[in-house]
Each structure stands twice: as structure tokens, then as C-alpha cells.
Design a protein around this motif. Structure first.
Motif, PDB file in Angstrom:
ATOM      1  N   PHE A   1      -9.580  37.596 -55.808  1.00  0.00           N
ATOM      2  CA  PHE A   1      -9.493  37.770 -57.253  1.00  0.00           C
ATOM      3  C   PHE A   1      -8.811  39.082 -57.603  1.00  0.00           C
ATOM      4  CE2 PHE A   1     -11.583  38.583 -61.409  1.00  0.00           C
ATOM      5  CZ  PHE A   1     -11.181  37.425 -62.038  1.00  0.00           C
TER       6      PHE A   1
ATOM      7  N   VAL B   1     -14.236  31.652 -61.895  1.00  0.00           N
ATOM      8  CA  VAL B   1     -13.012  31.665 -61.088  1.00  0.00           C
ATOM      9  C   VAL B   1     -13.258  32.328 -59.736  1.00  0.00           C
ATOM     10  CG1 VAL B   1     -10.655  32.560 -60.990  1.00  0.00           C
ATOM     11  CG2 VAL B   1     -11.497  31.529 -63.072  1.00  0.00           C
TER      12      VAL B   1
ATOM     13  N   SER C   1     -11.301  28.445 -58.037  1.00  0.00           N
ATOM     14  CA  SER C   1     -10.824  29.491 -57.116  1.00  0.00           C
ATOM     15  C   SER C   1      -9.763  28.938 -56.174  1.00  0.00           C
ATOM     16  CB  SER C   1     -11.989  30.087 -56.320  1.00  0.00           C
ATOM     17  OG  SER C   1     -12.630  29.097 -55.570  1.00  0.00           O
TER      18      SER C   1
ATOM     19  N   LEU D   1      -6.556  28.783 -58.152  1.00  0.00           N
ATOM     20  CA  LEU D   1      -6.013  30.138 -58.293  1.00  0.00           C
ATOM     21  C   LEU D   1      -5.320  30.569 -57.001  1.00  0.00           C
ATOM     22  CD1 LEU D   1      -5.637  32.830 -59.779  1.00  0.00           C
ATOM     23  CD2 LEU D   1      -7.925  33.492 -58.994  1.00  0.00           C
ATOM     24  N   ARG D   2      -5.959  30.262 -55.885  1.00  0.00           N
ATOM     25  CA  ARG D   2      -5.365  30.622 -54.584  1.00  0.00           C
ATOM     26  C   ARG D   2      -4.011  29.926 -54.414  1.00  0.00           C
ATOM     27  NH1 ARG D   2      -8.636  32.212 -50.091  1.00  0.00           N
ATOM     28  NH2 ARG D   2     -10.425  31.304 -51.158  1.00  0.00           N
TER      29      ARG D   2
ATOM     30  N   CYS E   1      -2.033  28.871 -56.807  1.00  0.00           N
ATOM     31  CA  CYS E   1      -1.072  29.456 -57.752  1.00  0.00           C
ATOM     32  C   CYS E   1      -0.546  30.791 -57.247  1.00  0.00           C
ATOM     33  CB  CYS E   1      -1.711  29.619 -59.136  1.00  0.00           C
ATOM     34  SG  CYS E   1      -1.987  28.054 -59.990  1.00  0.00           S
ATOM     35  N   ARG E   2      -1.420  31.581 -56.625  1.00  0.00           N
ATOM     36  CA  ARG E   2      -0.966  32.873 -56.074  1.00  0.00           C
ATOM     37  C   ARG E   2       0.098  32.658 -55.005  1.00  0.00           C
ATOM     38  NH1 ARG E   2      -3.272  37.432 -57.581  1.00  0.00           N
ATOM     39  NH2 ARG E   2      -5.407  37.468 -58.357  1.00  0.00           N
TER      40      ARG E   2
ATOM     41  N   GLU F   1       0.956  28.773 -62.346  1.00  0.00           N
ATOM     42  CA  GLU F   1       0.077  29.372 -63.348  1.00  0.00           C
ATOM     43  C   GLU F   1      -1.172  28.518 -63.520  1.00  0.00           C
ATOM     44  OE1 GLU F   1       1.692  30.444 -67.140  1.00  0.00           O
ATOM     45  OE2 GLU F   1       3.644  30.992 -66.303  1.00  0.00           O
ATOM     46  N   ILE F   2      -2.285  29.188 -63.789  1.00  0.00           N
ATOM     47  CA  ILE F   2      -3.485  28.486 -64.227  1.00  0.00           C
ATOM     48  C   ILE F   2      -3.980  29.203 -65.484  1.00  0.00           C
ATOM     49  CG2 ILE F   2      -4.873  29.749 -62.510  1.00  0.00           C
ATOM     50  CD1 ILE F   2      -6.938  27.495 -62.661  1.00  0.00           C
TER      51      ILE F   2
ATOM     52  N   PHE G   1      -3.636  33.199 -65.426  1.00  0.00           N
ATOM     53  CA  PHE G   1      -2.942  33.793 -64.278  1.00  0.00           C
ATOM     54  C   PHE G   1      -1.487  33.381 -64.425  1.00  0.00           C
ATOM     55  CE2 PHE G   1      -1.107  33.392 -59.999  1.00  0.00           C
ATOM     56  CZ  PHE G   1      -1.177  34.726 -59.632  1.00  0.00           C
TER      57      PHE G   1
ATOM     58  N   ILE H   1      -3.480  38.487 -63.737  1.00  0.00           N
ATOM     59  CA  ILE H   1      -4.400  37.839 -64.668  1.00  0.00           C
ATOM     60  C   ILE H   1      -4.329  38.537 -66.024  1.00  0.00           C
ATOM     61  CG2 ILE H   1      -6.852  37.452 -65.180  1.00  0.00           C
ATOM     62  CD1 ILE H   1      -7.162  37.221 -62.034  1.00  0.00           C
TER      63      ILE H   1
END
Lengths: 115, 277
Positions: free
Chosen positions: A113, B211, B228, B231-232, B234-235, B240-241, B252, B257
């Protein structure tokens, strides 16, 4: 595990090959719980399952682990078609038996995060 | 009363604010007739129609308001809303919609018990859409699918509503962009998370908490890592989320963020996923 050990086929128990809902997991839990409470072995058979969520595993196997101190030795899981499902299963068991494990997972996710 | 949606309605803070403003205003009325004007719309992201349909059906059922739409305005200004099934849903017709451009993922609604239909939609309509074909590895396909199945579970467990989940998507071939949205109109993130951790008192904090992979599963159970995992993904893919709940718009943007206030509240939770190639 004896040859005549009762087996619960998940797909038959929930009526679908998609083991994704918490309520589906509770159906399996309710079916197996009396056996585990009586200290009897049981097989949870995932043959025929196409989709599986951690929510289902926490509701079913995770909850069963808390029914009896001997649960880990009474419950046999087979038919997990995907190696990642086995990881999810192990997480569900660890979390049920050792809630502190959750802190380690939270720490790992914090790194993600904040990275 | 008459309300005109105007300008661009895109998958971003401003687009969501426009819809929430509409919802907030009309929800103050009961038993009224709302003429919703699409004559001033310049651009409408089809996936945002999941949000609009959720709001309009809630206004009809909770406030007994009657929504009136001139469908010719939709055909003239945002005909994608006919191709993706929005018009059929709102007019409650059985019109069979075929998207001849194959740019949309159809607008659908799923009750919390519609597990098999939801799985089929995610596997076939969404992840096998031509807009994602060849762009997702087998591993990414599985992880994104599992994430949305976990989100579906969370709606079953936490939303505290009998209203369905709304889903929709759109592919932009020229921009190589694919947008997908899921919406529920339940209690949102804060109520259950605040019960679990009293220190969390805002929607922004609640979304942050969710998240990070936490969950408020009932009883002793945990789980629900859908957000999560997305998000991982998208990174790693510069996707994007966006997550909207209460008064918070959490995003994100592919790099970092961002968090914004909607200035008004909307119930439930909305998740947008944007793929870019």
C-alpha cells in the motif's frame, strides 16, 4: 483415514461448481460440523469445483478448524484443482488456528500500500 | 421536476459528482415525476450507466419517484446507452440488445444469490471481451476474476441490501482503454468497518482499511482480498482502480493514490477498474 470415512462433495452440497459465496461455505460447514464435533474424520471433496474464493474457504474449512481442537487431524481436503487454491486453503487454516497470522499479512499489505 | 445531465460524464471524480448531485437532489422528493434530460450530454462513459441505473432504480423504489426519459435524446447524444442495455433496463422492456460495435460489456444486475450468472458474466462478457483479448496473461485473468468474485462475496455479506449489484464496461479501441464498473447500493464501507475498529470513523479511512486486504467477514472468518489484489495488478500494469463510498472518491491513478471528497454522500460502494495498454 479409513476407507469408509464419510465424504462431502462440495459441488453436490452447494448445487453448483462455483464455490464462491460465504453462504455456500456455511452450507458445507453445517454439513460437516456434526461429524467433527463427534471427533469423526471427514473428507471435504472439491472435485467438480471450477471457482473457489477465500471467503468460501474461511466460511467452510476455516470455521470447521475451530469446532474441535483435533479438527486439523479429522478433516481431509482433496480435489483442489489449482495450486493457488491450496495456498488459499492454507491461509484459511492458519488464520483460523492462529489469528496473529493476520498481523503478518496486514504488514505485508501495508508495504504494498505504501510502496 | 426536470433535471438535465450535461457535458461529459466520464469515469472520474467530476463524472461521479454529477450523478451524486442528481441523486442527492431527487432523493429529497417523494412520489414525484422526474424528467431526466439527456439533450445536453456531450459524452457518456457507458460503464458509468451502472452507477446511474443503480441511482435511478433506488430513487424509484425508495422514494416512489417516477423517472421519465425521452429516449430519442439518448439515441441522439449517447446511443451507447441503448447498445449496452441501459435503455432496456430503465424502460423495463424485453428488447434484445446487440452491440454491433462490440465495444460494451452489457449492463447487468445480479442478486447476491446469482453466483453462477455472475461467474459467467465475469469470465465471458468481461474478461473474454475483445478489448482484453490478448492483453491478460492466464495468471492475470485468474487473479482479476477471483478478485471480482471476492467483491461479489463481500456484497453478499456486508451490503445489507436486497438490491442487486450493477455491472457494466466499455472498451475504447482507439485509446486502447477498457473501463469496468461494479456498483452496490448497500450500506457502504464505513458501517461494518467501524464496528470492527472504532478508530476508523471516515469513509476515506474505511476504504484505506479495505484496500489493505482487511475484511469484516462475519464470525471468526476473515478473507476478502479482492481490492488489494486489483490494486497490486494496477501497480504492475499502470492501470487504475477507483473506489467510491460515502463521501469519498479514492483513486489509484497508475502511479499514486489520491483521495477526494464528493461533497455529498452516496450509499453503497462503486469500484471502477481501468485497463490501459
Amino acid at each position: 483415514m479409513q476407507e469408509n470415512t464419510p465424504s462431502i462433495n462440495v459441488s453436490d452440497a452447494i448445487g453448483t461448481s462455483n464455490a464462491i459465496l460465504h453462504s455456500f461455505g456455511m452450507t458445507v460447514y453445517d454439513t460437516a460440523k456434526p461429524l467433527v464435533q463427534e471427533n469423526k474424520p471427514v473428507i471435504i471433496d472439491f472435485n467438480g469445483i471450477r471457482n473457489l474464493t477465500s471467503a468460501f474457504l474461511h466460511a467452510s474449512i476455516g470455521n470447521l478448524m475451530t469446532v474441535n481442537p483435533n479438527s486439523i487431524h479429522l478433516i481431509t481436503v482433496n480435489g483442489l484443482a489449482n495450486p493457488e487454491w491450496n495456498d488459499k486453503l492454507q491461509d484459511a487454516i492458519k488464520l483460523a488456528l492462529n489469528p496473529e497470522k493476520r498481523d503478518a499479512i496486514a504488514s505485508e499489505l501495508n508495504e504494498l500500500f505504501n510502496s | 421536476m426536470e433535471y438535465a445531465l450535461s457535458g461529459d460524464l466520464r469515469t472520474n471524480l467530476m463524472g461521479f459528482r454529477k450523478l451524486v448531485h442528481l441523486y442527492d437532489l431527487v432523493s429529497q422528493y417523494e412520489g414525484s415525476r422526474l424528467k431526466l434530460n439527456f439533450g445536453k450530454i456531450n459524452f457518456f462513459d457507458a460503464n458509468m450507466s451502472a452507477v446511474l441505473l443503480a441511482m435511478l432504480q433506488k430513487l424509484e423504489s425508495d422514494n416512489n419517484n417516477k423517472i421519465i426519459i425521452d429516449y430519442d435524446q439518448i439515441d441522439q447524444n449517447c446511443e451507447v446507452l441503448r447498445r449496452n442495455g441501459f435503455v432496456s433496463h430503465l424502460s423495463k422492456t424485453t428488447e434484445v440488445v446487440e452491440d454491433i460495435r462490440k465495444s460494451t460489456v452489457p449492463l447487468k444486475t445480479f442478486k447476491s444469490t446469482d453466483a453462477d450468472a455472475f461467474v459467467s458474466y465475469i469470465e465471458n462478457d468481461f474478461l473474454k471481451h475483445r478489448g482484453l483479448d490478448g492483453h491478460l496473461s492466464e495468471s492475470a485473468f485468474g487473479k482479476i476474476k477471483d478478485s471480482f468474485l471476492e467483491i461479489f462475496c463481500n456484497v453478499e455479506l456486508h451490503s445489507e441490501t436486497n438490491r442487486p449489484m450493477y455491472t457494466c464496461g466499455q472498451f475504447y479501441p482507439t485509446k486502447q482503454e477498457f473501463k469496468f464498473t461494479v456498483v452496490d447500493v448497500g450500506v457502504g464501507f464505513l458501517k461494518n468497518i467501524n464496528k470492527k475498529d472504532r478508530a476508523i470513523s471516515t469513509y476515506e479511512e474505511a476504504i484505506d482499511w479495505a484496500v489493505k486486504g482487511n475484511s469484516t467477514k462475519k464470525g471468526t472468518t476473515q478473507g476478502g482480498t479482492g481490492l488489494s489484489t486489483i490494486l497490486r495488478y494496477c501497480r504492475s500494469s499502470k492501470g487504475e482502480i477507483h473506489i467510491v463510498s460515502g463521501d469519498c472518491y479514492w483513486r489509484f491513478n497508475g502511479k499514486e493514490i489520491e483521495k477526494y471528497s464528493l461533497n455529498k454522500y452516496f450509499c453503497g460502494a462503486t469500484v471502477h477498474l481501468i485497463f490501459r495498454y
